[in-house]
Scaffold this motif. Structure first.
Motif, PDB file in Angstrom:
ATOM      1  N   THR A  19       0.834  -1.206   0.000  1.00  0.00           N
ATOM      2  CA  THR A  19       0.000   0.000   0.000  1.00  0.00           C
ATOM      3  C   THR A  19       0.868   1.255   0.000  1.00  0.00           C
ATOM      4  OG1 THR A  19      -0.230  -0.050   2.430  1.00  0.00           O
ATOM      5  CG2 THR A  19      -1.944  -1.135   1.128  1.00  0.00           C
ATOM      6  N   ASP A  20       2.053   1.167   0.578  1.00  0.00           N
ATOM      7  CA  ASP A  20       3.016   2.273   0.530  1.00  0.00           C
ATOM      8  C   ASP A  20       3.386   2.577  -0.922  1.00  0.00           C
ATOM      9  OD1 ASP A  20       5.218   3.990   0.884  1.00  0.00           O
ATOM     10  OD2 ASP A  20       6.562   2.327   1.375  1.00  0.00           O
ATOM     11  N   ALA A  21       3.706   1.556  -1.707  1.00  0.00           N
ATOM     12  CA  ALA A  21       4.049   1.752  -3.118  1.00  0.00           C
ATOM     13  C   ALA A  21       2.853   2.289  -3.897  1.00  0.00           C
ATOM     14  CB  ALA A  21       4.531   0.434  -3.720  1.00  0.00           C
ATOM     15  N   MET A  22       1.667   1.746  -3.621  1.00  0.00           N
ATOM     16  CA  MET A  22       0.457   2.215  -4.284  1.00  0.00           C
ATOM     17  C   MET A  22       0.233   3.696  -3.991  1.00  0.00           C
ATOM     18  SD  MET A  22      -3.475   0.846  -3.900  1.00  0.00           S
ATOM     19  CE  MET A  22      -3.439   0.936  -2.110  1.00  0.00           C
ATOM     20  N   GLU A  23       0.458   4.087  -2.739  1.00  0.00           N
ATOM     21  CA  GLU A  23       0.262   5.487  -2.370  1.00  0.00           C
ATOM     22  C   GLU A  23       1.220   6.405  -3.115  1.00  0.00           C
ATOM     23  OE1 GLU A  23      -0.083   8.154   1.668  1.00  0.00           O
ATOM     24  OE2 GLU A  23       1.485   6.645   1.579  1.00  0.00           O
ATOM     25  N   ALA A  24       2.486   5.999  -3.218  1.00  0.00           N
ATOM     26  CA  ALA A  24       3.470   6.829  -3.907  1.00  0.00           C
ATOM     27  C   ALA A  24       3.050   7.081  -5.356  1.00  0.00           C
ATOM     28  CB  ALA A  24       4.838   6.158  -3.858  1.00  0.00           C
ATOM     29  N   LEU A  25       2.490   6.069  -6.001  1.00  0.00           N
ATOM     30  CA  LEU A  25       2.023   6.221  -7.380  1.00  0.00           C
ATOM     31  C   LEU A  25       0.739   7.044  -7.452  1.00  0.00           C
ATOM     32  CD1 LEU A  25       2.646   2.511  -8.363  1.00  0.00           C
ATOM     33  CD2 LEU A  25       3.884   4.464  -9.337  1.00  0.00           C
ATOM     34  N   SER A  26      -0.218   6.717  -6.596  1.00  0.00           N
ATOM     35  CA  SER A  26      -1.531   7.366  -6.653  1.00  0.00           C
ATOM     36  C   SER A  26      -1.457   8.850  -6.315  1.00  0.00           C
ATOM     37  CB  SER A  26      -2.492   6.666  -5.688  1.00  0.00           C
ATOM     38  OG  SER A  26      -2.670   5.310  -6.036  1.00  0.00           O
ATOM     39  N   ARG A  27      -0.634   9.207  -5.332  1.00  0.00           N
ATOM     40  CA  ARG A  27      -0.550  10.607  -4.935  1.00  0.00           C
ATOM     41  C   ARG A  27       0.078  11.461  -6.030  1.00  0.00           C
ATOM     42  NH1 ARG A  27       0.867  11.701   1.328  1.00  0.00           N
ATOM     43  NH2 ARG A  27       0.123  13.724   0.640  1.00  0.00           N
ATOM     44  N   SER A  28       0.821  10.831  -6.918  1.00  0.00           N
ATOM     45  CA  SER A  28       1.405  11.554  -8.040  1.00  0.00           C
ATOM     46  C   SER A  28       0.483  11.569  -9.253  1.00  0.00           C
ATOM     47  CB  SER A  28       2.752  10.925  -8.424  1.00  0.00           C
ATOM     48  OG  SER A  28       3.682  11.070  -7.369  1.00  0.00           O
ATOM     49  N   GLY A  29      -0.711  10.989  -9.097  1.00  0.00           N
ATOM     50  CA  GLY A  29      -1.694  11.040 -10.168  1.00  0.00           C
ATOM     51  C   GLY A  29      -1.726   9.837 -11.080  1.00  0.00           C
ATOM     52  N   TYR A  30      -0.938   8.782 -10.765  1.00  0.00           N
ATOM     53  CA  TYR A  30      -0.912   7.578 -11.597  1.00  0.00           C
ATOM     54  C   TYR A  30      -1.811   6.526 -10.950  1.00  0.00           C
ATOM     55  CZ  TYR A  30       2.840  10.024 -13.902  1.00  0.00           C
ATOM     56  OH  TYR A  30       3.563  10.975 -14.587  1.00  0.00           O
ATOM     57  N   ARG A  31      -3.015   6.403 -11.463  1.00  0.00           N
ATOM     58  CA  ARG A  31      -4.003   5.535 -10.835  1.00  0.00           C
ATOM     59  C   ARG A  31      -3.485   4.101 -10.759  1.00  0.00           C
ATOM     60  NH1 ARG A  31     -10.179   3.659 -12.466  1.00  0.00           N
ATOM     61  NH2 ARG A  31     -10.604   2.803 -10.414  1.00  0.00           N
ATOM     62  N   THR A  32      -3.576   3.531  -9.562  1.00  0.00           N
ATOM     63  CA  THR A  32      -2.994   2.223  -9.276  1.00  0.00           C
ATOM     64  C   THR A  32      -3.992   1.364  -8.531  1.00  0.00           C
ATOM     65  OG1 THR A  32      -0.801   3.244  -9.091  1.00  0.00           O
ATOM     66  CG2 THR A  32      -1.058   1.049  -8.141  1.00  0.00           C
ATOM     67  N   VAL A  33      -4.087   0.107  -8.926  1.00  0.00           N
ATOM     68  CA  VAL A  33      -4.908  -0.867  -8.200  1.00  0.00           C
ATOM     69  C   VAL A  33      -3.979  -1.953  -7.673  1.00  0.00           C
ATOM     70  CG1 VAL A  33      -6.769  -2.572  -8.339  1.00  0.00           C
ATOM     71  CG2 VAL A  33      -6.982  -0.385  -9.539  1.00  0.00           C
ATOM     72  N   LEU A  34      -4.161  -2.298  -6.405  1.00  0.00           N
ATOM     73  CA  LEU A  34      -3.362  -3.325  -5.750  1.00  0.00           C
ATOM     74  C   LEU A  34      -4.205  -4.587  -5.611  1.00  0.00           C
ATOM     75  CD1 LEU A  34      -0.761  -4.070  -4.146  1.00  0.00           C
ATOM     76  CD2 LEU A  34      -1.912  -3.197  -2.101  1.00  0.00           C
ATOM     77  N   PHE A  35      -3.710  -5.689  -6.152  1.00  0.00           N
ATOM     78  CA  PHE A  35      -4.423  -6.960  -6.109  1.00  0.00           C
ATOM     79  C   PHE A  35      -3.804  -7.875  -5.055  1.00  0.00           C
ATOM     80  CE2 PHE A  35      -5.043  -5.254 -10.352  1.00  0.00           C
ATOM     81  CZ  PHE A  35      -6.413  -5.424 -10.554  1.00  0.00           C
ATOM     82  N   LEU A  36      -4.596  -8.832  -4.577  1.00  0.00           N
ATOM     83  CA  LEU A  36      -4.103  -9.771  -3.582  1.00  0.00           C
ATOM     84  C   LEU A  36      -3.539 -11.029  -4.223  1.00  0.00           C
ATOM     85  CD1 LEU A  36      -5.687  -7.774  -1.832  1.00  0.00           C
ATOM     86  CD2 LEU A  36      -6.173  -9.662  -0.297  1.00  0.00           C
ATOM     87  N   GLU A  37      -3.724 -11.191  -5.510  1.00  0.00           N
ATOM     88  CA  GLU A  37      -3.071 -12.250  -6.270  1.00  0.00           C
ATOM     89  C   GLU A  37      -2.936 -11.754  -7.702  1.00  0.00           C
ATOM     90  OE1 GLU A  37      -6.910 -14.994  -7.457  1.00  0.00           O
ATOM     91  OE2 GLU A  37      -5.810 -15.473  -5.628  1.00  0.00           O
ATOM     92  N   ALA A  38      -2.078 -12.400  -8.476  1.00  0.00           N
ATOM     93  CA  ALA A  38      -1.838 -11.929  -9.839  1.00  0.00           C
ATOM     94  C   ALA A  38      -3.165 -11.827 -10.595  1.00  0.00           C
ATOM     95  CB  ALA A  38      -0.886 -12.874 -10.557  1.00  0.00           C
ATOM     96  N   PRO A  39      -3.507 -10.652 -11.131  1.00  0.00           N
ATOM     97  CA  PRO A  39      -4.808 -10.458 -11.775  1.00  0.00           C
ATOM     98  C   PRO A  39      -4.866 -11.068 -13.173  1.00  0.00           C
ATOM     99  CG  PRO A  39      -3.525  -8.463 -11.960  1.00  0.00           C
ATOM    100  CD  PRO A  39      -2.711  -9.416 -11.124  1.00  0.00           C
ATOM    101  N   SER A  40      -6.039 -11.550 -13.525  1.00  0.00           N
ATOM    102  CA  SER A  40      -6.269 -12.036 -14.887  1.00  0.00           C
ATOM    103  C   SER A  40      -6.527 -10.851 -15.804  1.00  0.00           C
ATOM    104  CB  SER A  40      -7.480 -12.967 -14.908  1.00  0.00           C
ATOM    105  OG  SER A  40      -8.659 -12.234 -14.574  1.00  0.00           O
ATOM    106  N   ALA A  41      -6.479 -11.106 -17.112  1.00  0.00           N
ATOM    107  CA  ALA A  41      -6.753 -10.049 -18.084  1.00  0.00           C
ATOM    108  C   ALA A  41      -8.166  -9.505 -17.910  1.00  0.00           C
ATOM    109  CB  ALA A  41      -6.557 -10.585 -19.502  1.00  0.00           C
ATOM    110  N   GLU A 245       9.092   3.890  -6.776  1.00  0.00           N
ATOM    111  CA  GLU A 245       7.905   4.614  -7.247  1.00  0.00           C
ATOM    112  C   GLU A 245       8.088   6.126  -7.123  1.00  0.00           C
ATOM    113  OE1 GLU A 245       6.841   0.611  -7.243  1.00  0.00           O
ATOM    114  OE2 GLU A 245       7.680   1.717  -5.538  1.00  0.00           O
ATOM    115  N   TYR A 246       8.649   6.587  -6.012  1.00  0.00           N
ATOM    116  CA  TYR A 246       8.883   8.027  -5.858  1.00  0.00           C
ATOM    117  C   TYR A 246       9.828   8.546  -6.948  1.00  0.00           C
ATOM    118  CZ  TYR A 246       6.536   8.284  -1.308  1.00  0.00           C
ATOM    119  OH  TYR A 246       5.595   8.272  -0.299  1.00  0.00           O
TER     120      TYR A 246
END
Length: 457
Positions: A19-41, A245-246
């Protein structure tokens, strides 16, 4: 690379770090989704305008064999995505050892996924979080002071991965026997051309790992440029903290690389303060101790979880949970905690109780986390809660895996590295839950209170 739909994909070695990495991306305007397992297409298609994705893992708490079994298939899948950089995300204090959370083992099992890559860039410093690397030695802020890692009041005495060496190259060499190079602060003092020349000269000798120093915004932005440009030349696999990410977002913003689609609906819209929340702390850090104590001082009801409850085989501690549910139904916020600081006798008592149950010490963290996860979900549903906090990096991963969640997105920043997130779940009772996950070293003393009162502007 600028035209790629996805700019970056990362695997986090624990949940709060993810969530720390997700925050660094999201706060800079790069929308990020964090999954709990590798996401399918198909799962990726559900989210419009995302530029980055993450997969939250638990490898920091695992021995090398179990770590490899978890990390390798995820990194194989991420390596096949049309994405610029693939990042194995570590803690910003580089928590690891040959026995647990081996970053060297993660590199060893991942590098074959990138056939033509021989050198792995490594960036651990994150000045935004009070983490600095200077001539290879790592420093971390604690209580307003900056300490060399091997003299840090917490990390030098970490119960699982004590940091006895501040030179990150020497620390990593105990886990991965390869030659390492350093791009030092001296190399990064000039312009992009001179820094790039120094970097590429060091790459010519084909080291196994090349570490970047990190001191300030200027060195981070320059490092982000070097990492991004070398990814386009084949060095797509990168290791390090959310400093990656920063650094990248600093470069992307300067270079005008497109952020999230403006029409994408923000996850933080319409958030109002919570009347009551549940906080669950499985962390024994002094930072978490102060947060629990401050919450109780500010009106939270504190309930200590007894060691024998944690050691049980999966049954619910009915009396404890009944007390928590009753207080929440009365309108009180509640904090459940396993220990108050690293000197709490409950830590040793819990270890004994778990050993008496025949559970190996290497499995203790997962056992405790899954217990807390089952209890958290039970209390949340019974008390009809909309907001929950989990404290403890290893704890958070196992707790969320028990809660039926498949994804998270940052809703609001609360404290650097520990945002409030929106939950995505197939279970409609969990979908839309507001969840904050924080590592042991993150957050101000009033963090739990801030989470309860958080609202969008």
């Amino acid at each position: 690379m600028q035209d790629n739909e996805l700019l970056l994909a990362f695997y986090g070695d624990d949940f709060t770090g993810s969530t720390d990495a997700m925050e660094a991306l999201s706060r800079s305007g790069y929308r990020t989704v964090l999954f709990l397992e590798a996401p399918s297409a198909d799962m990726l298609k559900r989210f419009e305008g995302i530029r980055c994705i993450g997969v939250a893992g638990t490898s920091r708490a695992k021995n090398p064999e179990d770590l490899g079994q978890e990390v390798k298939p995820v990194m194989e899948m991420l390596s096949q995505l049309p994405v610029g950089v693939i990042h194995y995300k570590t803690c910003s204090t580089f928590d690891s050892s040959p026995e647990f959370g081996s970053i060297g083992e993660a590199i060893r099992v991942t590098l074959p996924c990138f056939e033509k890559q021989e050198t792995v860039p490594l960036l651990v410093g994150a000045p935004a979080l009070g983490r600095y690397t200077v001539f290879g030695h790592h420093f971390a802020r604690y209580d307003g002071e900056v300490y060399r890692l091997d003299r840090h009041p917490v990390m030098s005495r970490h119960p699982v991965t004590p940091m006895a060496e501040s030179d990150l190259r020497l620390h990593l060499q105990k886990q991965l026997d390869v030659r390492m190079e350093l791009v030092s602060v001296a190399d990064l003092q000039g312009d992009a051309e001179s820094a790039g020349r120094a970097y590429r000269e060091k790459l010519q000798s084909k080291p196994g790992v090349i570490l970047f120093d990190a001191l300030d915004d200027a060195t981070m932005r320059l490092t982000g440029q070097l990492i991004w440009e070398s990814a386009g030349e084949g060095l797509r696999f990168v290791v390090g903290s959310s400093g990656v990410e920063y650094a990248l977002t600093a470069h992307w913003s300067e270079a005008g690389i497109r952020k999230a689609d403006e029409q994408a609906s923000p996850a933080g819209a319409g958030i109002v303060p919570a009347e009551r929340i549940l906080a669950v702390s499985g962390s024994a850090s002094p930072v978490s101790q102060r947060q629990v104590e401050t919450a109780i001082e500010q009106g939270f009801a504190g309930i200590r979880i007894q060691p024998e409850c944690l050691a049980e085989d999966g049954s619910l501690p009915e009396q404890l949970l009944k007390e928590a549910i009753g207080l929440l139904q009365e309108g009180r916020s509640v904090v459940l905690y396993t220990a108050l600081g690293p000197e709490d006798p409950a830590i040793a008592a819990t270890r004994r109780a778990i050993a008496d149950r025949g559970i190996a010490s290497s499995q203790a963290g997962e056992h405790i986390g899954r217990q807390l996860g089952r209890w958290t979900k039970h209390v949340m549903l019974e008390a009809n809660l909309s907001r929950v906090v989990i404290a403890g990096g290893d704890t958070s991963g196992f707790v969320t895996s028990e809660m039926g969640i498949y994804g998270l997105e940052m809703a609001l920043p609360i404290s650097p590295g520990a945002p409030l997130c929106k939950v995505y779940s197939q279970d409609e009772r969990m979908d839309g839950l507001e969840l904050a996950l924080k590592g042991g070293q993150f957050g101000s003393p009033d963090y739990f209170v801030k989470v309860r009162d958080a609202a969008s502007g």
